[in-house]
Design a protein around this motif. Structure first.
Motif, PDB file in Angstrom:
ATOM      1  N   ALA A 349       0.975  -1.164   0.181  1.00 48.45           N
ATOM      2  CA  ALA A 349       0.306  -0.356   0.081  1.00 48.45           C
ATOM      3  C   ALA A 349       1.033   1.354  -0.346  1.00 48.45           C
ATOM      4  O   ALA A 349       0.628   2.006  -0.664  1.00 48.45           O
ATOM      5  N   GLU A 350       2.518   1.222   1.156  1.00 49.82           N
ATOM      6  CA  GLU A 350       2.859   2.463   0.731  1.00 49.82           C
ATOM      7  C   GLU A 350       4.083   2.556  -0.141  1.00 49.82           C
ATOM      8  O   GLU A 350       3.640   3.830  -0.473  1.00 49.82           O
ATOM      9  N   GLU A 351       4.094   1.161  -1.368  1.00 49.47           N
ATOM     10  CA  GLU A 351       4.492   1.719  -2.944  1.00 49.47           C
ATOM     11  C   GLU A 351       4.152   2.192  -3.542  1.00 49.47           C
ATOM     12  O   GLU A 351       4.016   3.423  -4.170  1.00 49.47           O
ATOM     13  N   ALA A 353       1.032   4.754  -3.248  1.00 49.51           N
ATOM     14  CA  ALA A 353       1.234   5.565  -2.745  1.00 49.51           C
ATOM     15  C   ALA A 353       2.393   6.705  -3.134  1.00 49.51           C
ATOM     16  O   ALA A 353       2.399   7.572  -3.155  1.00 49.51           O
ATOM     17  N   GLU A 355       4.528   6.231  -5.616  1.00 45.14           N
ATOM     18  CA  GLU A 355       4.339   5.659  -7.009  1.00 45.14           C
ATOM     19  C   GLU A 355       2.985   7.137  -7.334  1.00 45.14           C
ATOM     20  O   GLU A 355       3.639   7.770  -8.390  1.00 45.14           O
ATOM     21  N   ASP A 356       2.387   7.411  -6.300  1.00 45.34           N
ATOM     22  CA  ASP A 356       1.016   8.517  -7.134  1.00 45.34           C
ATOM     23  C   ASP A 356       1.887   9.416  -6.866  1.00 45.34           C
ATOM     24  O   ASP A 356       1.272  10.592  -7.292  1.00 45.34           O
ATOM     25  N   ALA A 357       2.327   9.969  -5.717  1.00 47.93           N
ATOM     26  CA  ALA A 357       3.383  10.858  -5.159  1.00 47.93           C
ATOM     27  C   ALA A 357       3.952  10.974  -6.381  1.00 47.93           C
ATOM     28  O   ALA A 357       3.936  12.612  -6.871  1.00 47.93           O
ATOM     29  N   GLN A 386      11.024   4.158  -1.924  1.00 48.78           N
ATOM     30  CA  GLN A 386       9.927   3.095  -3.356  1.00 48.78           C
ATOM     31  C   GLN A 386      11.163   1.635  -3.252  1.00 48.78           C
ATOM     32  O   GLN A 386      10.327   0.899  -3.516  1.00 48.78           O
TER      33      GLN A 386
END
Length: 405
Positions: A349-351, A353, A355-357, A386
């Motif tokens: 989930a953090e990875e 997020a 990617e979107d950032a 990431q």
């Protein structure tokens, strides 16, 4: 009797010799008075050609008596594609009676020949139509002879008669060409039969007439005048019967013209009806094909409707079952069964997020919201983080046995 091998040799130059041989054999077997010959035929333009013909006599029934009419039928080298050419061949004591069916040269004209159909017409049909037509319109008549003096030893002469002749010889060996009946006034009451080309309907063809050894001539001999001319050679006067025959002939001619007009009109209407029938049959075939296709499509559609109803019932049952259940918490729905799986889920989930950032940082730089230096610094930091998360997810998969080590 000409054998089939000889016929095949004669018909070597014909287009379809097998069909011609079959036609000739059928006709000669039915009418024994005809014999095939190979002779030279000269056309109107002066050209000539070796053609096979049927020569002899055919039996014709006229006023209760049977007479043998001499004819010759020429078969074209394209037979049966083209109609044969037919002639009356009178003997020396006969004369040709010109009519709508026979010209002064003896050539025969029949609607059956005019409307010749290669697949339906044949020599046997031509001969049968000749027999029926000549039964109404004899094509020849006996030539008048000068009166002879009755000799004492003449057994055929009667007392006081100076115009009697012995009948033609009869019995085997004689062709009975003589003794023809005097040609009557033109009789236009022609009945035609199916397939013969005539307008009305011929009576059904009976069995061929047996050849007669000689013509049964009324009286002791041939008459000395020609009926139909209206003049009595003995008396030189016109009798009432001649006037009556002339009137009947005129009436019959008029009736014949009307019958011919009616025949042509009916023939045109029949052709139109046949064409319409053909078109209707084609339309019926198309409609049958369309109806068959529609029936097949309807059957497939009924099957699909049944499948759709079954799926609809299943969907309604699932909706009813879900509506009776309590609301599901999303967080509870993704609860892991082990700490390792929870660590893997959090890292994934953090990875995502990060990617979107990174994507939106690029959009901000493109729109001029941030400077390039700020963009590069933040992207470097996010990318390093990431990378570490992806390495952690790979290590967790290896520990959990989700991927090969």
């Amino acid at each position: 009797m000409v054998y089939a091998s000889v016929l095949r040799q004669w018909l070597g130059s014909y287009k379809t010799p097998d069909s011609a041989i079959t036609d000739i054999v059928t006709a000669t077997n039915q009418y024994k008075g005809l014999e095939p010959l190979l002779e030279t035929y000269t056309f109107n333009d002066g050209s000539s050609l070796q053609l096979v013909n049927l020569t002899g006599t055919i039996p014709v029934r006229y006023k209760g008596n049977t007479y043998n009419i001499p004819i010759k039928i020429w078969l074209m080298d394209t037979h049966p594609r083209n109609a044969p050419i037919c002639y009356v061949k009178p003997t020396s004591d006969m004369s040709i009676k010109v009519s709508i069916y026979v010209d002064q040269n003896g050539k025969i004209y029949l609607p059956y020949l005019h409307d010749w159909k290669p697949n339906d017409s044949d020599l046997l049909g031509v001969i049968q139509v000749m027999i029926m037509t000549f039964g109404e319109h004899p094509p020849v008549f006996a030539r008048p002879k000068q009166p002879e003096v009755a000799y004492p030893n003449n057994p055929y002469a009667s007392q006081g008669a100076t115009n009697q002749f012995p009948p033609y010889p009869t019995g085997p060996g004689f062709s009975s060409y003589g003794g023809y009946p005097p040609y009557p006034p033109i009789n236009t009451n022609v009945n035609s039969g199916a397939g013969s080309g005539f307008g009305g309907g011929y009576p059904p063809y009976q069995a061929p007439y047996p050849p007669a050894p000689g013509y049964p001539v009324p009286g002791a001999g041939l008459p000395s005048h020609i009926p139909g001319q209206g003049v009595n050679a003995n008396a030189g006067t016109i009798k009432d019967e001649h006037i009556r025959e002339s009137l009947l002939s005129a009436i019959e001619d008029k009736l014949m013209r009307r019958m011919k007009e009616q025949y042509q009109q009916n023939r045109a209407e029949l052709d139109t009806l046949k064409k319409t029938q053909y078109e209707l049959k084609q339309g019926k075939a198309k409609l049958d094909s369309i109806l068959e296709q529609l029936a097949k499509e309807k059957s497939d559609l009924d099957k699909n409707i049944l499948v759709l109803k079954d799926k609809e019932q299943e969907l309604e049952k699932a909706i009813e079952r879900l509506s009776n259940q309590e609301a599901i918490d999303v967080d509870d729905a993704v609860t892991t069964t082990a700490p390792l799986y929870k660590q893997l889920l959090n890292a994934f989930a953090e990875e995502a997020a990060l990617e979107d950032a990174i994507y939106y940082m690029g959009e901000a730089l493109r729109c001029g919201v941030i400077d390039l230096d700020v963009f590069l610094k933040q992207v470097r930091t996010l990318s390093r983080k990431q990378f570490m998360l992806r390495a952690l997810m790979q290590k967790c998969r290896q520990k959990a046995g989700l991927m090969p080590v």
